[in-house]
Design an enzyme around this catalytic site. Structure first.
Site: not given
Length: 605
Positions: A30, A34, A146
């Site tokens: 998919l 990082g 994040d």
């Protein structure tokens, strides 16, 4: 569009991709990020899942593993309408992994890149949904850290926030300073970019960034090199000239450089309803038709694999009888071998490699293991006969049972005993003659190893003495009430926490008002309060055993020292420097920290 899945969305597995992870057969790739690679797989019942395998570089860091386990446990408690629930995980295997429900929809980043900014109603519904997701995430004691367009997926019935809490685990590893980037500069808050401080208000700033990005089709602080974007976030105002006027009050408050000036999530939701010209209700029409087409495209998934992964041919070894469990290969073609199997979790411990299901069946877990299906607790898979039971054990072809030679077990055992006695007699004679000589050599080797600080293993039995880490000092840390510190952080920065006594902080400061009790505590180790005659040092902290988990401020004076022994293996000497005055706005204590990181072996659950 046709019924065939898009090759751009579901990339085929490559040679370096595993065929099976934790009992789940992988179907397609998919995406790659990082921290790891994300695969498409299916539950035994045929529900699609997104399975993220963490990169080996992170897997080798013990501090990352400890935090990853904590964050996964916390993420399992997040069950919101606008989050992708955690289905299964393994935090102890060779390569940790995490499986969540598959969301058939593009990310906000992809949708904006393909179709441009969204209309006002879509932006408001997006903001409301993400705010609700953050409310559930924060209530579980997690700060996302994040939050960015790539971590917001657009489903047919509203947005879904993914990857919450995982970035915190990555913050603990040294890789974050050596080229592995965790967090997206364009969506960081000023305090996160400048000092690394992270609180729930950090996610509110990112939510304002997401609303602006969805409306204008680009980041509010512009593009360019990371350092330039971070400078603008810390020192300059965002460019909101293209933002619709209706959204300006909402976005400008969320993007306040002062965390205290940002609205709460409840205020954001109320403000979105006030700004909308029509009643806000999530539904199938919440997105423009062009973006909704991307959802339909992602519903055409590749089918689960119908054949087992290729296995190397193994020639059976001649034996009198075949083993209880056939070896992988010809005798048992469904048993996974090599790197095709990663360990999978049970409810309390990691799974062990097990057989891959036969052709035509979904990826059932190995017998006797647990798999958590969506919304249900894990249950053991029993080994009763059935269509998915591995092939029965058969006799090996090279040892017919009808022509066995009689065994002379008694003679063999007697001969073995005599041989062992003779050998032991010879060895004892040799040892008695060389005891003094060997002792002299060993003493010399031990002396040499001690003088060299254990840096090499010459002259002894080859054992190496572990060199103590060098201490790092952090003077004048202000620890606010309700905040905690992790010794692994460099520098250690106070972070707001919930349920401090049951959390994961190495050092926290709490005040119980109705008991008039203020104390410094730890939820991840133990303290040793040193007396006035003791000098705080690594040696002192290692030898003292007067352990406690909480020290009242009434026991401390200016200059008092106590040891912090973290379960992660870090050791620190904390020097108390006093408490804030009664007239000051906030309540905090000041400590100096001297930290020896990884001085001891980390404790495992």
């Amino acid at each position: 569009m046709g019924s065939m899945p898009s090759a751009d969305l579901f990339k085929p597995l490559q040679e370096n991709d595993p065929a099976v992870v934790g009992g789940y057969r992988l179907v397609a790739v998919l995406g790659t990020g990082g921290m790891g690679k994300v695969y498409l797989s299916y539950t035994p019942g045929g529900r699609p899942i997104a399975l993220k395998v963490i990169r080996p570089e992170f897997s080798e860091d013990p501090e990352f593993r400890r935090r990853f386990k904590q964050e996964v446990r916390a993420a399992e408690r997040v069950q919101g309408l606008y989050t992708a629930p955690v289905i299964d995980s393994d935090t102890d295997g060779a390569q940790p992994w995490l499986a969540t429900a598959y969301v058939p929809g593009p990310s906000l980043a992809h949708a904006v890149a393909e179709h441009g900014g969204l209309p006002l109603r879509s932006v408001l519904l997006l903001t409301v949904g993400v705010a609700e997701a953050l409310h559930v995430i924060h209530r579980a004691g997690i700060v996302h850290r994040d939050l960015k367009p790539a971590n917001v997926l657009l489903a047919s019935d509203g947005p879904r926030v993914i990857d919450f809490g995982i970035a915190r685990a990555a913050d603990s590893t040294a890789l974050t300073g050596t080229g592995v980037s965790v967090g997206t500069p364009a969506f960081m808050s000023p305090e996160q970019a400048s000092t690394g401080t992270v609180t729930p208000a950090t996610d509110v700033f990112a939510l304002g960034q997401i609303a602006a990005f969805a409306a204008i089709g680009s980041p509010a602080y512009g593009d360019g090199p990371s350092h330039a974007v971070l400078y603008r976030i810390v020192h300059e105002d965002p460019d909101l000239s293209r933002l619709p006027a209706e959204l300006l009050p909402l976005v400008s408050r969320c993007l306040s450089r002062d965390p205290a000036g940002r609205p709460s999530l409840t205020e954001i939701i109320d403000l979105c309803h006030e700004l909308s010209p029509v009643a806000l209700r999530q539904g199938e029409d919440w997105l423009p038709q062009a973006v909704a087409g991307s959802i339909t495209e992602r519903l055409h998934l590749p089918e689960p694999a119908k054949t087992p992964p290729p296995q190397p041919a193994v020639t059976p070894t001649p034996t009198e009888f075949s083993p209880q469990n056939p070896a992988p290969g010809v005798a048992n073609p469904y048993a996974p071998t090599g790197s095709a199997v990663s360990s999978a979790p049970t409810q309390n411990a990691p799974r062990v490699p097990g057989p891959v299901p036969p052709p035509g069946s979904p990826a059932y877990p190995p017998q006797g293991q647990y798999v958590s299906a969506p919304g249900y607790p894990g249950h053991p898979v029993h080994s009763a006969p059935g269509p998915h039971t591995p092939p029965p054990v058969t006799h090996a072809p090279y040892a017919p049972a009808s022509r066995q030679k009689p065994k002379r077990t008694g003679l063999i055992v007697a001969a073995s005993v005599v041989g062992v006695v003779v050998v032991l007699g010879v060895i004892g004679s040799l040892l008695s003659n060389g005891t003094e000589k060997d002792k002299t050599k060993d003493d010399a080797a031990a002396s040499q190893g001690a003088n060299s600080g254990g840096s090499n293993g010459s002259g002894g039995a080859g054992t190496q003495k572990k060199t103590d880490p060098k201490p790092v000092s952090y003077p004048g840390i202000d620890l606010t009430e309700g905040y905690q510190i992790m010794l692994a952080d460099n520098p250690p920065r106070p972070v707001e926490g919930e349920d401090l006594a049951y959390g994961n902080g190495d050092l926290y400061f709490s005040v119980v008002r109705f008991l008039d009790e203020a104390a410094i505590g730890t939820a991840n180790g133990k303290f040793v309060l040193l007396n006035n005659t003791q000098k705080g040092s690594l040696a002192t902290c290692r030898t003292e055993t007067r352990y406690t988990e909480k020290i009242a401020l009434t026991q401390l004076g200016d200059g008092s020292q106590f040891c912090v022994l973290s379960d992660a293996g870090h050791v620190a000497v904390a020097t108390y420097r006093g408490k804030s005055g009664d007239r000051e706005a906030g309540s905090y204590v000041t400590v100096d920290l001297q930290i020896w990181r990884n001085a001891e072996e980390a404790k495992t659950d």
